[in-house]
Motif scaffolding. Structure first.
Motif, PDB file in Angstrom:
ATOM      1  N   UNK A   1      -2.019   1.496  -9.334  1.00 56.90           N
ATOM      2  CA  UNK A   1      -2.158   0.178  -8.707  1.00 56.90           C
ATOM      3  C   UNK A   1      -1.993  -0.934  -9.746  1.00 56.90           C
ATOM      4  N   UNK A   2      -1.406  -2.017  -9.318  1.00 58.48           N
ATOM      5  CA  UNK A   2      -1.115  -3.127 -10.216  1.00 58.48           C
ATOM      6  C   UNK A   2       0.360  -3.456 -10.174  1.00 58.48           C
ATOM      7  N   UNK A   3       0.729  -4.593 -10.760  1.00 55.92           N
ATOM      8  CA  UNK A   3       2.131  -5.025 -10.757  1.00 55.92           C
ATOM      9  C   UNK A   3       2.706  -5.075  -9.350  1.00 55.92           C
ATOM     10  N   UNK A   4       1.894  -5.544  -8.404  1.00 53.40           N
ATOM     11  CA  UNK A   4       2.357  -5.710  -7.034  1.00 53.40           C
ATOM     12  C   UNK A   4       1.905  -4.637  -6.083  1.00 53.40           C
ATOM     13  N   UNK A   5       1.433  -3.490  -6.591  1.00 52.90           N
ATOM     14  CA  UNK A   5       0.939  -2.413  -5.728  1.00 52.90           C
ATOM     15  C   UNK A   5      -0.580  -2.526  -5.629  1.00 52.90           C
ATOM     16  N   UNK A   6      -1.083  -2.703  -4.407  1.00 54.09           N
ATOM     17  CA  UNK A   6      -2.512  -2.914  -4.206  1.00 54.09           C
ATOM     18  C   UNK A   6      -3.310  -1.615  -4.180  1.00 54.09           C
ATOM     19  N   UNK A   7      -2.739  -0.575  -3.560  1.00 56.68           N
ATOM     20  CA  UNK A   7      -3.496   0.658  -3.375  1.00 56.68           C
ATOM     21  C   UNK A   7      -2.564   1.854  -3.380  1.00 56.68           C
ATOM     22  N   UNK A   8      -2.968   2.925  -4.082  1.00 54.97           N
ATOM     23  CA  UNK A   8      -2.283   4.218  -4.053  1.00 54.97           C
ATOM     24  C   UNK A   8      -3.299   5.255  -3.590  1.00 54.97           C
TER      25      UNK A   8
ATOM     26  N   UNK B   1       0.865  -1.184   0.000  1.00 57.93           N
ATOM     27  CA  UNK B   1       0.000   0.000   0.000  1.00 57.93           C
ATOM     28  C   UNK B   1       0.897   1.228   0.000  1.00 57.93           C
ATOM     29  N   UNK B   2       0.685   2.135  -0.938  1.00 54.87           N
ATOM     30  CA  UNK B   2       1.546   3.302  -1.108  1.00 54.87           C
ATOM     31  C   UNK B   2       0.742   4.569  -0.851  1.00 54.87           C
ATOM     32  N   UNK B   3       1.316   5.445  -0.058  1.00 56.47           N
ATOM     33  CA  UNK B   3       0.666   6.718   0.266  1.00 56.47           C
ATOM     34  C   UNK B   3       0.613   7.616  -0.963  1.00 56.47           C
ATOM     35  N   UNK B   4       1.773   7.836  -1.594  1.00 58.35           N
ATOM     36  CA  UNK B   4       1.793   8.761  -2.711  1.00 58.35           C
ATOM     37  C   UNK B   4       2.877   8.372  -3.708  1.00 58.35           C
ATOM     38  N   UNK B   5       2.502   8.222  -4.977  1.00 55.92           N
ATOM     39  CA  UNK B   5       3.427   7.800  -6.023  1.00 55.92           C
ATOM     40  C   UNK B   5       2.789   8.049  -7.388  1.00 55.92           C
TER      41      UNK B   5
END
Length: 216
Positions: free
Chosen positions: A102-109, A94-98
């Protein structure tokens, strides 16, 4: 559109990748308060500021095999190998800011490029309105966070489009300058460009010590 929790993940291990700016520390302090309420064991992993330190920190997260990894604003290009490994082992990221989607291993931005574009345009609108269309501004950002570059570019483009009489320069600093070298850098810039009447700072934590330095 998040669903309310119906069952708390008691005993789950979560790694928080704490970057080297004060804002990341503030978030970690808040997570320390919340984790016990959720029954979660929180590991705060200091990522440092160099690519080598960041890579080593994410290696530790992979080895931890946590239920989730929380990332504040560290570009995924610096930990792409570890992101693939986390996805393979089923760890939620889960990423705060980027700028990443989402996708390729990142569930939530939570804050993406569109949000920072809107913020940059809003900041430009405020400066234009407050200056009656005659602002001489400097925009200060941190090079390590790509979303801040997105915001700066949106600010510059919107200012140019909406206020031909306004002027603007960009100054890039390091995250480690916050509360240390940044106040004196702002003062030095204004001494060299005394007609500047708006200092636009990317986020609130960066202002630490700046008003006091300007007053002095």
């Amino acid at each position: 559109n998040l669903e309310p929790l119906t069952k708390l993940p008691t005993g789950a291990v979560v790694d928080y990748m704490e970057c080297a700016v004060i804002q990341c520390t503030d978030v970690g302090d808040q997570l320390d308060k919340i984790a016990p309420e959720l029954g979660v064991k929180l590991n705060r992993i200091q990522t440092g500021g160099t690519p080598e330190e960041i890579s080593a920190a994410f290696d530790r997260a992979v080895n931890d095999k946590p239920a989730a990894v929380l990332v504040p604003a560290i570009p995924s290009s610096l930990w792409s190998k570890q992101l693939a490994a986390l996805e393979k082992q089923g760890t939620h990221v889960i990423v705060w800011t980027t700028p990443d989607e989402p996708g390729n291993g990142i569930d939530k931005v939570f804050l993406d490029s569109a949000a920072y574009t809107a913020n940059g345009e809003l900041m430009a609108d405020w400066v234009i309105a407050d200056s009656d269309g005659a602002a001489k501004s400097v925009f200060i950002q941190i090079a390590a966070f790509p979303v801040l570059e997105t915001m700066e570019k949106a600010y510059a483009a919107h200012l140019e489009k909406q206020c031909p009489a306004c002027s603007y320069e960009n100054v890039t600093v390091q995250g480690t300058d916050i509360g240390k070298n940044l106040p004196s850098r702002v003062v030095s810039y204004l001494q060299s460009k005394p007609d500047t009447d708006y200092v636009v700072i990317s986020f609130g934590g960066m202002v630490l010590g700046v008003p006091e330095a300007l007053k002095a």
